[in-house]
Design an enzyme around this catalytic site. Sequence first.
Site, PDB file in Angstrom:
ATOM      1  CG  ASP A   1      37.836  34.779  31.271  1.00 35.70           C
ATOM      2  OD1 ASP A   1      37.567  35.923  31.708  1.00 35.70           O
ATOM      3  OD2 ASP A   1      37.522  34.399  30.133  1.00 35.70           O
TER       4      ASP A   1
ATOM      5  CG  HIS B   1      38.411  37.566  28.473  1.00 34.40           C
ATOM      6  ND1 HIS B   1      37.560  36.493  28.310  1.00 34.40           N
ATOM      7  CD2 HIS B   1      38.107  38.435  27.486  1.00 34.40           C
ATOM      8  CE1 HIS B   1      36.774  36.711  27.257  1.00 34.40           C
ATOM      9  NE2 HIS B   1      37.086  37.874  26.740  1.00 34.40           N
TER      10      HIS B   1
ATOM     11  CB  SER C   1      35.547  37.254  24.015  1.00 30.79           C
ATOM     12  OG  SER C   1      35.152  38.348  24.777  1.00 30.79           O
TER      13      SER C   1
END
Lengths: 376, 376
Positions: free
Chosen positions: B317, B350, B152
Amino acid sequence: MSSSVGIVSAQRASFNTPLQCKSGGVLPRYDLVYETYGTLNADKSNAILVCHALSGHHHVAGYYADDEKNIGWWDNMIGPGKPVDTNKFFVIGLNNLGGCHGSTGPSSIDPASGKPYGSDFPMVTVEDWVESQARLADLLGIRRFAAVMGGSLGGMQAMQWAISHPDRVRHVLAIATAPCLTTENIAFNDVARNAILTDPDFHGGDFYQHGVVPTRGLRLARMLGHITYLSDDAMAGKFGRGLRSGDYKYGYDIEFEVESYLRYQGDKFAAYFDANTYLLMTKALDYFDPARHSERNLAAAFMPVRAGFLVLSFSSDWRFSPQRSREIVKALLHNKRDVSYAEIQSRHGHDSFLMQDEQYFAAMRNYLNRVAKECQ
Amino acid sequence: MSSSVGIVSAQRASFNTPLQCKSGGVLPRYDLVYETYGTLNADKSNAILVCHALSGHHHVAGYYADDEKNIGWWDNMIGPGKPVDTNKFFVIGLNNLGGCHGSTGPSSIDPASGKPYGSDFPMVTVEDWVESQARLADLLGIRRFAAVMGGSLGGMQAMQWAISHPDRVRHVLAIATAPCLTTENIAFNDVARNAILTDPDFHGGDFYQHGVVPTRGLRLARMLGHITYLSDDAMAGKFGRGLRSGDYKYGYDIEFEVESYLRYQGDKFAAYFDANTYLLMTKALDYFDPARHSERNLAAAFMPVRAGFLVLSFSSDWRFSPQRSREIVKALLHNKRDVSYAEIQSRHGHDSFLMQDEQYFAAMRNYLNRVAKECQ
């Protein structure tokens, strides 16, 4: 203004028979504000009821004599020669019970206390709305609707009509809707509600007496809502990473165009919408779940249905995805009901159902032409 | 506790050379808190830097002697015999500048005023973090990292390392990340920030002096964040429409299980995380955009890159979708860089990058085995 129903005015109906809500609450009396377009035919067989979604109301088409810019929220769909053709149909739009556009709601005066209902307003469900709408139909002398239609939460009401009053609905037009919310949808609603519930100006729902409004919470709720009504693609196409002033400012004021859009929408909404109505509407969404009483078997829940259905979904709608519409179609087919289904290619997300689109409007027009023939 | 790095302790490094931030702000001095696992080899070629995401910190693996339950946030990935094998690598985790876990941040005392920085803390960007991390590397005598890795926002830092210091990074492991946020991502961040900014207890960022914390805002921000870290499917699988008490209660307390989960996560987070840090981290996410200076041409932005890349994405995600990882891969291939890419099948959204998954861990292990061989 061609193909507009033209100048319209709202009417008010008062009901003095208590309404027993599913939540256990009772409304001793209530008003519903509504508008009608077109002419009811002699045998009263050409009436269409339009149910509204979260932030909708009774002003569905046309405009007001003293406010020509205030055009109904589904005016592109409804009018002379439009898919919902007011030359053929008598169309009714109403503000739902619990609303904030004139029908009895949390900001109305509770006759028992002489103060706004606020936190005392009963939780209302889709089933309660259908009952209140049935009484309006009775008042207007409409025994059976040619069609009940709506998008999103409006589509849920249309489906509930077919379940609760099978003999009073010939057709249901269920658009961008679902047999119940997904877990993710409930989660988004809970964040929106918590924004309002924890706003210090909410005062447990009784902010009216404090002369304040929980604008911060309402604004956040609306900003979040807007993201979920659009598609990722539509947002990217409309705003991209566009900057308001051409360069990074490194602060918490508006930096990206999309922030400007969201904050504007939030501010606008918070300035007029009632926080308690917002809460009630999201809860009605959460609670709607006809399969709840049949061990999650939607086909069983649809067993009473007699209506023909037009089910429409939009490819980019991730809040009420095509998959959810197919669940409806499948459950109806299991009951051998007449169903037409189309998945409209559209990039506007959930908001697609409010937008003009050739394929979408053709599907509506074709289906309703068939409905109109049955009324003659 | 097999294959754990075992007891670890945090260290603190102080830097007295002013850091000029991209935002124009300057930090005259700052501390970074960090942990290390494994042993730095003689030629200092086996170091891996782990960059953290929005709510992460320096405690990446192992546990504390006085708090054995406080296990590092990526402990499943890092340890003896694990994909990031501390028998082979010297691994560094740090708390980013602006954080709230020990490194200098908005809640630290500003030496100029003797009060917490609060609103005076400069906006920090991914580029600033990389500079502050490079100084930490200098201090530890690490000229060149075997790898810089992160998921991320952590992946964004790893990519920025390869752009800013091409000669100091042999490999980048960019996991569940993107070359910049989408419009929708920025929009979600803006809602989260507005929840904090409009909390009356925020006091323009200087709440420390008022003895309050904007918990309402932080709580909403975290609730919203959690929805976007999970997939629709994962939420449905985990909570469905499960009710906390078996039946509808028709009120605003917790009704659905998913509400219970979200509110719990929100409350927990708001009890310890710094609101200004949250704002800064989301802004750093929004600002990261290496293609901004090359007319949106990512390949041009990656021109300086020399590192080999492992790029991993997760099928479910939707916040950092596989499509965004493929943009990274494409731009690197255009520059004839070595790139390995895998799209891991996972239903956890995610959050997948924090979870143990056979395919995912095998991809990490295989790639890092190759990296380890180069260190020998």
